[in-house]
Design a protein around this motif. Structure first.
Motif, PDB file in Angstrom:
ATOM      1  N   MET A   1       0.837  -1.195   0.000  1.00  0.00           N
ATOM      2  CA  MET A   1       0.000   0.000   0.000  1.00  0.00           C
ATOM      3  C   MET A   1       0.880   1.258   0.000  1.00  0.00           C
ATOM      4  SD  MET A   1      -3.192   0.755   2.521  1.00  0.00           S
ATOM      5  CE  MET A   1      -2.342   1.934   3.531  1.00  0.00           C
ATOM      6  N   SER A   2       0.465   2.258  -0.731  1.00  0.00           N
ATOM      7  CA  SER A   2       1.246   3.488  -0.792  1.00  0.00           C
ATOM      8  C   SER A   2       1.250   4.188   0.565  1.00  0.00           C
ATOM      9  CB  SER A   2       0.634   4.414  -1.848  1.00  0.00           C
ATOM     10  OG  SER A   2       1.132   5.714  -1.696  1.00  0.00           O
ATOM     11  N   ARG A   3       2.394   4.710   0.942  1.00  0.00           N
ATOM     12  CA  ARG A   3       2.485   5.484   2.181  1.00  0.00           C
ATOM     13  C   ARG A   3       2.274   6.964   1.893  1.00  0.00           C
ATOM     14  NH1 ARG A   3       7.842   4.871   5.253  1.00  0.00           N
ATOM     15  NH2 ARG A   3       8.802   4.670   3.202  1.00  0.00           N
ATOM     16  N   ALA A   4       1.959   7.259   0.640  1.00  0.00           N
ATOM     17  CA  ALA A   4       1.893   8.661   0.243  1.00  0.00           C
ATOM     18  C   ALA A   4       0.674   9.364   0.834  1.00  0.00           C
ATOM     19  CB  ALA A   4       1.872   8.751  -1.279  1.00  0.00           C
ATOM     20  N   ILE A   5       0.865  10.636   1.102  1.00  0.00           N
ATOM     21  CA  ILE A   5      -0.233  11.516   1.516  1.00  0.00           C
ATOM     22  C   ILE A   5      -0.699  12.187   0.223  1.00  0.00           C
ATOM     23  CG2 ILE A   5      -0.739  13.598   2.858  1.00  0.00           C
ATOM     24  CD1 ILE A   5       1.653  12.538   4.731  1.00  0.00           C
ATOM     25  N   LEU A   6      -1.905  11.877  -0.180  1.00  0.00           N
ATOM     26  CA  LEU A   6      -2.316  12.197  -1.549  1.00  0.00           C
ATOM     27  C   LEU A   6      -3.090  13.517  -1.646  1.00  0.00           C
ATOM     28  CD1 LEU A   6      -3.256   8.536  -2.472  1.00  0.00           C
ATOM     29  CD2 LEU A   6      -1.260   9.845  -3.278  1.00  0.00           C
ATOM     30  N   PRO A   7      -3.203  14.055  -2.863  1.00  0.00           N
ATOM     31  CA  PRO A   7      -3.991  15.281  -3.053  1.00  0.00           C
ATOM     32  C   PRO A   7      -5.340  15.171  -2.359  1.00  0.00           C
ATOM     33  CG  PRO A   7      -2.849  14.751  -5.074  1.00  0.00           C
ATOM     34  CD  PRO A   7      -2.579  13.603  -4.116  1.00  0.00           C
ATOM     35  N   GLY A   8      -5.787  16.298  -1.798  1.00  0.00           N
ATOM     36  CA  GLY A   8      -7.002  16.304  -0.985  1.00  0.00           C
ATOM     37  C   GLY A   8      -6.648  16.329   0.488  1.00  0.00           C
ATOM     38  N   ALA A   9      -5.446  15.857   0.833  1.00  0.00           N
ATOM     39  CA  ALA A   9      -4.995  15.879   2.233  1.00  0.00           C
ATOM     40  C   ALA A   9      -4.593  17.300   2.630  1.00  0.00           C
ATOM     41  CB  ALA A   9      -3.817  14.927   2.401  1.00  0.00           C
ATOM     42  N   THR A  10      -4.322  17.478   3.922  1.00  0.00           N
ATOM     43  CA  THR A  10      -3.975  18.806   4.435  1.00  0.00           C
ATOM     44  C   THR A  10      -2.537  18.817   4.943  1.00  0.00           C
ATOM     45  OG1 THR A  10      -6.262  19.143   5.085  1.00  0.00           O
ATOM     46  CG2 THR A  10      -4.643  20.598   6.100  1.00  0.00           C
ATOM     47  N   VAL A  11      -1.784  19.802   4.475  1.00  0.00           N
ATOM     48  CA  VAL A  11      -0.404  19.962   4.922  1.00  0.00           C
ATOM     49  C   VAL A  11      -0.359  21.135   5.903  1.00  0.00           C
ATOM     50  CG1 VAL A  11       1.994  20.310   4.203  1.00  0.00           C
ATOM     51  CG2 VAL A  11       0.369  19.237   2.635  1.00  0.00           C
ATOM     52  N   GLY A  12       0.288  20.919   7.040  1.00  0.00           N
ATOM     53  CA  GLY A  12       0.452  21.999   8.026  1.00  0.00           C
ATOM     54  C   GLY A  12       1.844  22.588   7.897  1.00  0.00           C
ATOM     55  N   VAL A  13       1.918  23.922   7.877  1.00  0.00           N
ATOM     56  CA  VAL A  13       3.210  24.602   7.754  1.00  0.00           C
ATOM     57  C   VAL A  13       3.483  25.401   9.019  1.00  0.00           C
ATOM     58  CG1 VAL A  13       4.583  26.233   6.389  1.00  0.00           C
ATOM     59  CG2 VAL A  13       2.844  24.844   5.263  1.00  0.00           C
ATOM     60  N   LEU A  14       4.587  25.113   9.697  1.00  0.00           N
ATOM     61  CA  LEU A  14       5.012  25.939  10.824  1.00  0.00           C
ATOM     62  C   LEU A  14       5.788  27.112  10.245  1.00  0.00           C
ATOM     63  CD1 LEU A  14       6.173  23.201  13.388  1.00  0.00           C
ATOM     64  CD2 LEU A  14       4.032  24.484  13.383  1.00  0.00           C
ATOM     65  N   GLY A  15       5.316  28.318  10.540  1.00  0.00           N
ATOM     66  CA  GLY A  15       5.879  29.513   9.915  1.00  0.00           C
ATOM     67  C   GLY A  15       4.891  30.043   8.902  1.00  0.00           C
ATOM     68  N   SER A  16       5.013  31.323   8.576  1.00  0.00           N
ATOM     69  CA  SER A  16       3.975  31.924   7.733  1.00  0.00           C
ATOM     70  C   SER A  16       4.513  32.985   6.784  1.00  0.00           C
ATOM     71  CB  SER A  16       2.916  32.558   8.637  1.00  0.00           C
ATOM     72  OG  SER A  16       3.524  33.595   9.401  1.00  0.00           O
ATOM     73  N   GLY A  17       5.794  32.893   6.446  1.00  0.00           N
ATOM     74  CA  GLY A  17       6.393  33.901   5.563  1.00  0.00           C
ATOM     75  C   GLY A  17       6.251  33.565   4.092  1.00  0.00           C
ATOM     76  N   GLN A  18       7.148  34.168   3.294  1.00  0.00           N
ATOM     77  CA  GLN A  18       7.056  33.978   1.839  1.00  0.00           C
ATOM     78  C   GLN A  18       7.383  32.567   1.392  1.00  0.00           C
ATOM     79  OE1 GLN A  18       8.927  36.289   3.344  1.00  0.00           O
ATOM     80  NE2 GLN A  18      11.054  36.205   2.673  1.00  0.00           N
ATOM     81  N   LEU A  19       8.220  31.865   2.160  1.00  0.00           N
ATOM     82  CA  LEU A  19       8.534  30.486   1.750  1.00  0.00           C
ATOM     83  C   LEU A  19       7.284  29.629   1.871  1.00  0.00           C
ATOM     84  CD1 LEU A  19      11.952  30.134   3.600  1.00  0.00           C
ATOM     85  CD2 LEU A  19      11.586  30.638   1.186  1.00  0.00           C
ATOM     86  N   GLY A  20       6.529  29.856   2.942  1.00  0.00           N
ATOM     87  CA  GLY A  20       5.276  29.128   3.130  1.00  0.00           C
ATOM     88  C   GLY A  20       4.245  29.536   2.088  1.00  0.00           C
ATOM     89  N   ARG A  21       4.284  30.806   1.719  1.00  0.00           N
ATOM     90  CA  ARG A  21       3.325  31.292   0.716  1.00  0.00           C
ATOM     91  C   ARG A  21       3.544  30.562  -0.614  1.00  0.00           C
ATOM     92  NH1 ARG A  21       0.756  36.406   0.160  1.00  0.00           N
ATOM     93  NH2 ARG A  21       0.523  37.239  -1.924  1.00  0.00           N
ATOM     94  N   MET A  22       4.807  30.501  -1.049  1.00  0.00           N
ATOM     95  CA  MET A  22       5.070  29.855  -2.341  1.00  0.00           C
ATOM     96  C   MET A  22       4.860  28.342  -2.250  1.00  0.00           C
ATOM     97  SD  MET A  22       8.094  32.281  -3.877  1.00  0.00           S
ATOM     98  CE  MET A  22       8.810  32.889  -2.355  1.00  0.00           C
ATOM     99  N   PHE A  23       5.144  27.780  -1.056  1.00  0.00           N
ATOM    100  CA  PHE A  23       4.847  26.361  -0.838  1.00  0.00           C
ATOM    101  C   PHE A  23       3.331  26.132  -0.951  1.00  0.00           C
ATOM    102  CE2 PHE A  23       3.309  23.089   2.053  1.00  0.00           C
ATOM    103  CZ  PHE A  23       3.988  21.971   1.578  1.00  0.00           C
TER     104      PHE A  23
END
Ligand code: AMP
Length: 400
Positions: free
Chosen positions: A1-23
């Motif tokens: 089984m794939s261990r991948a977290i697939l589209p539709g899932a939610t990614v949490g980003v610690l930090g909120s600057g421009q790097l997070g924006r482009m991510f």
């Protein structure tokens, strides 16, 4: 089984600057949801995220609640306390792991990791007291640079020492705290390698990027860097050793000096996308932000190669200032003037307050050669303020 977290899932980003924006832009393009966590509101990342959580990184309950609502946690700001990464890890995978943060957020730990891994760094010494600083200066000589061990970036917490008698002043300037004294490197140029490592250990890199700093802040990046292919391969192998040695799952940037003798010395590691890699957003088949997404979600990495030579010029808050009759006043840069060059891409980070030295955005120019890209990026940036000075000349001449 794939261990991948697939589209539709939610990614949490610690930090909120421009790097997070482009991510977040890259993640949303691929159908992911994005939550961001930082002490601020209306942030560069929050403006494009599904959810912006405002809390202190020390509020571990808030960090746990945040991690409980996402499928994977990553970060865009490495000065998050390791305790926060640990708290989050009880609820969701944290990639890269907190241990990577722990090593790279302290210059002494970082340098001892690099030295143990046999990776070349500039001669350095640990400094915990003024007496140790004086001793280290006697050994390493001058000029040298004193840098705080923790929480330093963009040249903050650094003092250059030109003569031994400057030691007490430098020790005060860095706040009399644990520091590292580094021999000054008379470098020929600075380069970086931004690389990604997948959950399966796969590795991808964007090649060597050449960087120019002004006042310790990155000013201009050009890719490909103008270095010999053998040196570039060496730089990439250093990056590979670092990502493997730290067991990184995600993106990491290795900043290096090329000495006049043609040797590489690692200056600094950043365990996240890096300002020098911003040009990959427009110029690479897969940007550093998409690579971060793919890596932390356990997806295959994308092809990272550059489609065209490119250059990136940072836009600092200073560009919003102009000299008026009553002193410095605020003026909006002339966006249309830069955009008249069709190969130029404009990125603005949504920051309301332009302060001197604050990274507000960047321009990327694509061209047939790195030199042409560099010229175009610089021309476009100069166009942003050409009208400012022109207008004041006109005003002073009494034409208005
Ligand atoms: P850092 O905060 O360590 O990345 O330093 C920012 C910039 O300061 C570097 O990119 C260099 O341009 C300059 N710098 C830092 N350390 C040294 C060094 N040991 N020798 C010469 N220049 C340095």
């Amino acid at each position: 089984m794939s261990r991948a977290i697939l589209p539709g899932a939610t990614v949490g980003v610690l930090g909120s600057g421009q790097l997070g924006r482009m991510f977040a832009i890259a993640a949303r393009r691929m159908g992911y949801r994005v939550h961001t966590f930082s002490p601020d509101e209306d942030t560069p990342t929050g403006q494009v995220a599904d959810r912006e959580v405002q809390a202190s990184y020390d509020d571990l309950d808030a960090v746990r609640a945040f991690a409980g609502q996402v499928d994977v946690v990553t970060f865009e700001f490495e000065n998050v306390a390791a305790a926060a990464a640990e708290a989050a890890a009880a609820y969701a995978p944290v990639r890269p792991a907190g241990a990577v943060l722990h090593t790279t957020q302290n210059r002494l730990r970082e340098k001892s990791f690099l030295s143990r891994a046999g990776i070349p760094v500039a001669p350095y010494a640990e400094v915990r007291t003024l007496a140790e600083l004086e001793e280290a200066l006697a050994r390493l000589g001058t000029p040298s640079i004193l840098k705080t061990a923790g929480w330093g970036y963009d040249g903050k917490g650094q003092a250059r020492i030109d003569e031994p008698k400057d030691a007490p002043g430098a020790w005060e300037a860095v706040g009399r705290q644990e520091a590292v004294l580094e021999a000054f490197v008379d470098f020929e140029r600075e380069i970086s390698v931004v690389a990604a490592r997948g959950l399966d250990g796969s590795f991808g890199h964007h090649g060597a990027i050449e960087n120019r700093h002004e006042r310790h802040i990155l000013d201009l990046s050009v890719a490909p860097a103008g270095i010999a292919p053998a040196l570039e391969r060496e730089a990439v192998e250093i990056a590979r050793s670092v990502l493997e040695g730290l067991d990184v799952v995600g993106v990491l940037c290795v900043e290096m000096f090329v000495t006049r003798a043609g040797a590489l010395l690692v200056n600094e590691l950043a365990p996240r996308p890096h300002n020098s890699g911003h040009l990959t957003f427009d110029a690479a088949l897969t940007s550093q932000f998409e690579q971060q997404l793919r890596a932390v979600c356990g997806l295959p990495l994308g092809a990272p190669e550059l489609l065209r030579p490119a250059a990136m010029a940072n836009l600092l808050g200073d560009l919003w200032e102009r000299a008026g009759p009553a002193g410095i006043e605020r003026a909006e840069p002339d966006w249309e003037a830069a955009l008249r060059i069709p190969e130029v891409k404009l990125h603005l980070y949504g920051k309301a307050q332009p302060r001197a030295g604050r990274k507000m955005g960047h321009l990327t120019a694509l061209a047939a050669t790195p030199e042409a890209a560099r010229e175009t990026a610089l021309t476009a940036r100069a166009a942003l303020t050409a009208r400012h000075s022109g207008r004041w000349t006109a005003n002073q001449g009494g034409s208005q």
